[in-house]
Write an enzyme that holds these catalytic residues in place. Structure first.
Site, PDB file in Angstrom:
ATOM      1  CE1 TYR A 153      -3.484   2.241   0.492  1.00 61.89           C
ATOM      2  CE2 TYR A 153      -2.522   2.760   2.830  1.00 61.89           C
ATOM      3  CZ  TYR A 153      -3.779   3.655   1.869  1.00 61.89           C
ATOM      4  OH  TYR A 153      -4.557   5.288   1.518  1.00 61.89           O
ATOM      5  CG  ASP A 255       6.100   3.471   0.636  1.00 60.21           C
ATOM      6  OD1 ASP A 255       5.695   5.113   2.387  1.00 60.21           O
ATOM      7  OD2 ASP A 255       4.509   3.640   0.711  1.00 60.21           O
ATOM      8  CE  LYS A 283       0.359   5.001   8.009  1.00 58.13           C
ATOM      9  NZ  LYS A 283      -0.390   5.209   8.445  1.00 58.13           N
TER      10      LYS A 283
HETATM   11  C1  LIG Z   1       3.032   3.085   3.633  1.00 57.37           C
HETATM   12  C2  LIG Z   1       1.982   3.814   3.094  1.00 57.37           C
HETATM   13  N1  LIG Z   1       2.283   4.630   2.063  1.00 57.37           N
HETATM   14  C3  LIG Z   1       1.485   5.398   1.939  1.00 57.37           C
HETATM   15  C4  LIG Z   1       0.479   5.198   3.135  1.00 57.37           C
HETATM   16  C5  LIG Z   1      -1.013   6.591   2.923  1.00 57.37           C
HETATM   17  O1  LIG Z   1      -0.417   7.837   3.567  1.00 57.37           O
HETATM   18  P1  LIG Z   1      -1.533   7.990   4.311  1.00 57.37           P
HETATM   19  O2  LIG Z   1      -2.415   7.919   4.694  1.00 57.37           O
HETATM   20  O3  LIG Z   1      -0.789   9.380   5.221  1.00 57.37           O
HETATM   21  O4  LIG Z   1      -2.360   9.169   2.703  1.00 57.37           O
HETATM   22  C6  LIG Z   1       0.249   4.338   4.055  1.00 57.37           C
HETATM   23  C7  LIG Z   1      -1.090   5.030   4.842  1.00 57.37           C
HETATM   24  O5  LIG Z   1      -0.947   3.572   5.197  1.00 57.37           O
HETATM   25  C8  LIG Z   1       1.263   3.749   4.060  1.00 57.37           C
HETATM   26  O6  LIG Z   1       1.039   2.424   5.105  1.00 57.37           O
END
Ligand SMILES: Cc1ncc(COP(=O)(O)O)c(C=O)c1O
Length: 457
Positions: A153, A255, A283
């Site tokens: 994700y 990421d 986060k």
């Molecule tokens: C690995 C990863 N990338 C991107 C995101 C997206 O972040 P946001 O919810 O702040 O848009 C998340 C959210 O859980 C994530 O776990």
């Protein structure tokens, strides 16, 4: 539904009538009664009254030790004193300028000290960070396609919302997974640009490069895949990605929305000793306020500097989030904090392993940095397909069992994991272990089939 789970859900409903009421009301105005699909679950989600340190209270006044921590966005814990001080000191000086200020350079400096990047830009969510990273990679290479991993994700934009939680019957072979859009509204043209490979499987990545020569802009990857519980990279996998991307003229995007702040002082780049081309952060870097960043070498970020790639955002670098971010980097996420959290995580993992042994429950635990997870299968997962085998019903029994004993062991969702925050104590960890000790025998019984009734959901 299994008897043990049914009992726990009945108890949950008895303990949380106000959440039920609040949810029923919210259903009239918000789809699913929640503000993010991830927050919805049966029979209804807990509604929160307040959070403090490593603890949370629901609207019925029940207290929990909180290891969900806003889907891992709170390694600082709730309202960390340093974050509160920083935010309070800025609140009356304006909450948004839409103009530059000094904290931007200061926070960029902090980030460049920790992660292998020369320049950064900021945003408010992880989705933005990965979206801009993908665009930058496309601009840097003049190519349209990206490779992502099945089950990973990376947020909600079209390029990323492919093969996030595809159904087994749709996914093709592990060597060449079929890209599956993550819901309606994603144009097929976007799906066609997102190629899918299997985590811990370098040949599946190489295959995509070979099938689409000169077309792949980037491989985007979470160094530890954290939306399938926790899926650790096998030895050589991340360096292998580094080599493959170089060989094929593509960029490597890490990421680090989850790992960046929680795995180590310098994130996964430091932890695994691999240097990607672009790093995405969000986060926990904001200490509980919306803040994200993406960074890369000057040569890549210059694409923005030269007005080739557009990046903007009204609330980017709002002074409240930036003050919180600065306090988080300087006062909260210190080297000592990582030692504290690491110690607590080892204690928790050790506790889980002891209980597994004494209860006879067949499951495994995996952990690194501030995160850990129990997986209801015999061995850790190597990829998304392994994770599909996790016993979903048993997981629900575990989660409701824990919440009924005052422990939010992780966010709701068997794809999630626990986070330990800097404000947790040994007593909090021991409470977590004690709750698991109470729940595990019933899980073991259910697992061995002695109390199973009716059909599984
Ligand atoms: C690995 C990863 N990338 C991107 C995101 C997206 O972040 P946001 O919810 O702040 O848009 C998340 C959210 O859980 C994530 O776990």
């Amino acid at each position: 539904m299994q008897k043990g789970l049914k009992r726990e859900i009945e108890l949950y409903e008895k303990r949380t009538p106000r959440s039920k009421q609040a949810h029923a009301r919210a259903l009239g105005r918000l789809p699913l009664g929640v503000a993010s699909n991830y927050r919805a679950y049966e029979p209804y989600p807990l509604f929160v009254r307040e959070g403090k340190g490593g603890h949370l209270w629901d609207v019925d006044g029940n207290e929990y030790v909180d290891f969900g921590l806003s889907f891992g966005a709170l390694m600082a814990g709730h309202s960390h004193p340093a974050v509160v001080r920083a935010v309070e000191s800025r609140l009356r000086l304006g909450t948004a300028y839409g103009m530059p200020h000094d904290m931007e350079w200061e926070l960029a400096e902090e980030i460049c000290k920790r992660y292998p990047v020369d320049m950064v830009r900021f945003g408010c969510s992880g989705t933005e960070a990965t979206m801009h990273a993908v665009r930058l990679a496309r601009a840097a290479t003049g190519r349209d396609r990206i490779i992502k991993f099945e089950g990973a994700y990376h947020g909600l934009h079209d390029a990323a919302l492919v093969s996030v939680k595809p159904r087994l019957e749709d996914i093709g072979s592990v060597e060449e997974p079929t890209p599956v859009p993550g819901g309606a509204g994603i144009p097929p043209a976007h799906v066609a640009n997102t190629l899918v490979a299997s985590f811990n499987n370098l040949p599946s990545v190489e295959r995509q490069f070979e099938k689409h020569p000169g077309e792949v802009a980037a491989v985007i990857c979470e160094p530890i895949m954290m939306n399938v519980g926790m899926c650790m990279p096998e030895e050589g996998f991340l360096p292998g990605l580094r080599e493959l991307t170089r060989k094929h003229g593509a960029l490597l995007i890490f990421d680090e929305v989850k790992t960046g702040a929680k795995l180590a002082w310098g994130g996964a780049c430091e932890f695994f000793g691999v240097r990607p081309d672009i790093v995405c952060l969000a986060k926990s870097i904001g200490g509980g306020l919306p803040l994200s960043a993406f960074g890369a070498a000057r040569s890549v970020m210059d694409l923005i500097g030269q007005h080739n790639v557009f990046h903007g955002g009204t609330f980017n670098t709002n002074p409240i989030s930036m003050a919180a971010g600065l306090a988080t980097f300087r006062e909260v996420l210190t080297r000592e904090a990582y030692e504290h959290v690491d110690r607590l995580n080892k204690r928790l993992l050790g506790g889980y392993r002891r209980v597994l042994e004494s209860s006879g429950l067949k499951a495994c635990v995996v952990g690194a940095g501030a995160n850990g997870v129990i997986l209801f299968r015999a061995t850790p997962v190597r990829n998304y397909r392994d994770w599909l085998e996790v016993d979903a019903e048993l997981w629900r029994h575990y989660w409701f069992g824990m919440i009924n004993r005052g422990v939010l062991s992780q966010p709701y969702g068997r794809d999630e994991q626990w986070t330990i925050c800097v404000q947790h104590t040994e007593a909090d960890i021991d409470r977590h272990i004690a709750a698991f000790e109470q729940v595990a025998p019933a899980l073991a019984q259910t697992q061995s089939g002695t109390v199973q009734v009716g059909a599984a959901r």
